[in-house]
Design an enzyme around this catalytic site. Structure first.
Site, PDB file in Angstrom:
ATOM      1  N   HIS A 183       0.847  -1.195   0.000  1.00  0.00           N
ATOM      2  CA  HIS A 183       0.000   0.000   0.000  1.00  0.00           C
ATOM      3  C   HIS A 183       0.884   1.247   0.000  1.00  0.00           C
ATOM      4  CE1 HIS A 183       0.544   1.013   4.322  1.00  0.00           C
ATOM      5  NE2 HIS A 183       0.462  -0.285   4.549  1.00  0.00           N
ATOM      6  N   ASP A 236      -0.306   4.369   0.803  1.00  0.00           N
ATOM      7  CA  ASP A 236      -0.797   5.413   1.702  1.00  0.00           C
ATOM      8  C   ASP A 236      -0.131   5.308   3.066  1.00  0.00           C
ATOM      9  OD1 ASP A 236      -2.268   2.977   2.086  1.00  0.00           O
ATOM     10  OD2 ASP A 236      -3.721   4.087   3.296  1.00  0.00           O
ATOM     11  N   ASP A 253       6.164   1.606   7.422  1.00  0.00           N
ATOM     12  CA  ASP A 253       4.845   1.119   7.014  1.00  0.00           C
ATOM     13  C   ASP A 253       4.280   1.972   5.887  1.00  0.00           C
ATOM     14  OD1 ASP A 253       2.433  -0.240   6.993  1.00  0.00           O
ATOM     15  OD2 ASP A 253       1.662   0.744   8.784  1.00  0.00           O
ATOM     16  N   GLU A 287      -5.170   1.709   2.465  1.00  0.00           N
ATOM     17  CA  GLU A 287      -5.097   0.544   3.345  1.00  0.00           C
ATOM     18  C   GLU A 287      -5.249   0.937   4.810  1.00  0.00           C
ATOM     19  OE1 GLU A 287      -3.144  -2.426   6.008  1.00  0.00           O
ATOM     20  OE2 GLU A 287      -2.583  -0.331   5.673  1.00  0.00           O
ATOM     21  N   GLU A 288      -4.829   2.164   5.142  1.00  0.00           N
ATOM     22  CA  GLU A 288      -4.767   2.564   6.541  1.00  0.00           C
ATOM     23  C   GLU A 288      -6.099   3.059   7.107  1.00  0.00           C
ATOM     24  OE1 GLU A 288      -2.393   1.878   8.303  1.00  0.00           O
ATOM     25  OE2 GLU A 288      -0.472   2.026   7.275  1.00  0.00           O
ATOM     26  N   GLU A 312       4.417  -5.563   4.091  1.00  0.00           N
ATOM     27  CA  GLU A 312       4.160  -5.025   5.425  1.00  0.00           C
ATOM     28  C   GLU A 312       5.424  -5.151   6.278  1.00  0.00           C
ATOM     29  OE1 GLU A 312       1.673  -3.465   6.713  1.00  0.00           O
ATOM     30  OE2 GLU A 312       0.049  -3.790   5.288  1.00  0.00           O
ATOM     31  N   HIS A 335       3.323   3.884  12.381  1.00  0.00           N
ATOM     32  CA  HIS A 335       2.377   4.899  12.847  1.00  0.00           C
ATOM     33  C   HIS A 335       2.925   5.783  13.958  1.00  0.00           C
ATOM     34  CE1 HIS A 335      -1.229   2.171  11.437  1.00  0.00           C
ATOM     35  NE2 HIS A 335      -0.268   2.298  10.515  1.00  0.00           N
TER      36      HIS A 335
END
Length: 356
Positions: free
Chosen positions: A71, A73, A97, A127-128, A156, A330
């Protein structure tokens, strides 16, 4: 539009991807740049644009196909863009990530025009955030054939370790009811928050399973994650809601997980609010076994839910493998080690490169 050099060192490419902000729902600039780079620097690939996702694939007629998905994003930026490099570390939003994984995949797209397996690359959006906006869902609905593969590898963050399958996740609300009254006359009421104590006792005494599947041990967990009740400081509450999260091993189906939680909470009003099945490791599939051998890593269970579950639902074995550290995802301090990027690139190159 920024220009990306897919032939550059994946470490430099990681920094370049991080420097193009792509918070969920705002991936278009990065998707445009990736599409342009793939069309001009990897002309051996068929390229498809789907919303703000970019897909590319070889069509060499190989007996097996491997899909590399990442992903593009990120979560909202926390004063950590643009990227910063120091002492073998790249700092910045998305480094772990999972733009480092994206960089490895994008580099391989240009570097391997004649891989031993046919390869599909999927760089997808959203995805997030909520699952219904996930770009893989749109691709499955509109371009299902692009997801066909004998093995899917998601970039991931795994800190360079192969993490197989994933846990399922279930959230429920368990509700207790009582009778409202003035707290000065509490004997006239029935406190719903006090009634929730039995639910908490059951959760505190719950014994979770450890489940070994293909040598990967999945640990289950049943936890209260939120509790709410009461309307004022002088009112005995007549309702209390306990939110509970069950992380379950992939040998349970989604339906079995729901039935199990209802059994544990028998006697209480239970409402399912979120449910995603897990994914079995599938390491015995030939393409997966070959990748395990090429990685030289001891596979371990994936704790948490990832999009490998989407591929498992399609009958496609899937693993998580990326250079990022999942513990940094994150966070404001998010970063990735440059040597992890290099090592992951070398493993995947060795796995996909044509036999000499």
């Amino acid at each position: 539009m920024p220009t990306l050099d897919l032939t550059a060192d994946p470490v430099a490419l990681t920094a370049a991807l991080v420097d193009v902000a792509s918070v969920s729902g705002e991936e278009r600039v990065l998707a445009d740049a990736l599409e342009q780079a793939l069309r001009t620097q990897a002309t051996h690939l068929e390229v498809l644009r789907s919303g703000d996702a970019v897909l590319a694939r070889t069509r060499l007629g190989r007996p097996h196909r491997v899909l590399l998905a990442g992903h593009i994003d990120t979560v909202p930026i926390a004063d950590n863009v643009p990227s910063r490099r120091a002492d073998g570390i790249i700092h910045g939003c998305g480094t772990s990530d999972m733009k480092s994984g994206d960089a490895v995949f994008a580099h391989l797209a240009a570097a391997l025009p004649d891989p031993r397996h046919d390869v599909t690359f999927v760089f997808y959006d959203c995805e997030e955030i909520e699952a219904e906006r996930n770009g893989l869902g749109r691709i499955e609905r509109e371009h299902r054939d692009w997801l066909d593969a004998d093995l899917a590898i998601l970039g991931e963050p795994t800190d360079g370790t192969l993490e197989a399958g994933c846990q399922g996740t279930l959230r429920v609300e368990a509700r207790t009811t009582g009778r409202r009254s003035h707290s000065a006359r509490s004997w006239l009421g029935d406190n719903a928050i006090h009634r929730a104590g039995e639910i908490l006792d059951r959760l505190a005494s719950y014994t979770p399973r450890d489940v070994d599947i293909d040598g990967c041990v999945y640990r289950e967990g049943l936890q209260a994650v939120r509790i709410g009740g009461g309307i004022a400081g002088n009112v005995v509450p007549d309702e209390c809601v306990v939110t509970i999260n069950f992380r379950f091993a992939p040998d349970r189906s989604a339906e079995q997980a729901v039935a199990h939680v209802r059994e544990v909470l028998d006697g209480y009003d239970v409402t399912v609010t979120d449910l995603s099945p897990g994914a079995l490791p599938g390491l015995s599939a030939p393409a997966a076994a070959e990748f395990v051998a090429a990685s030289g890593a001891e596979p371990r269970a994936k704790y948490g839910w990832t999009d490998v579950s989407r591929f498992a639902a399609l009958g496609i074995p899937a693993v998580n493998y990326g250079p990022g550290d999942p513990n940094l995802a994150h966070t404001r301090e998010e970063h990735v080690a440059e040597d992890r990027i290099t090592a992951c690139t070398e493993v995947l190159h060795r796995y996909l490169a044509p036999e000499s």
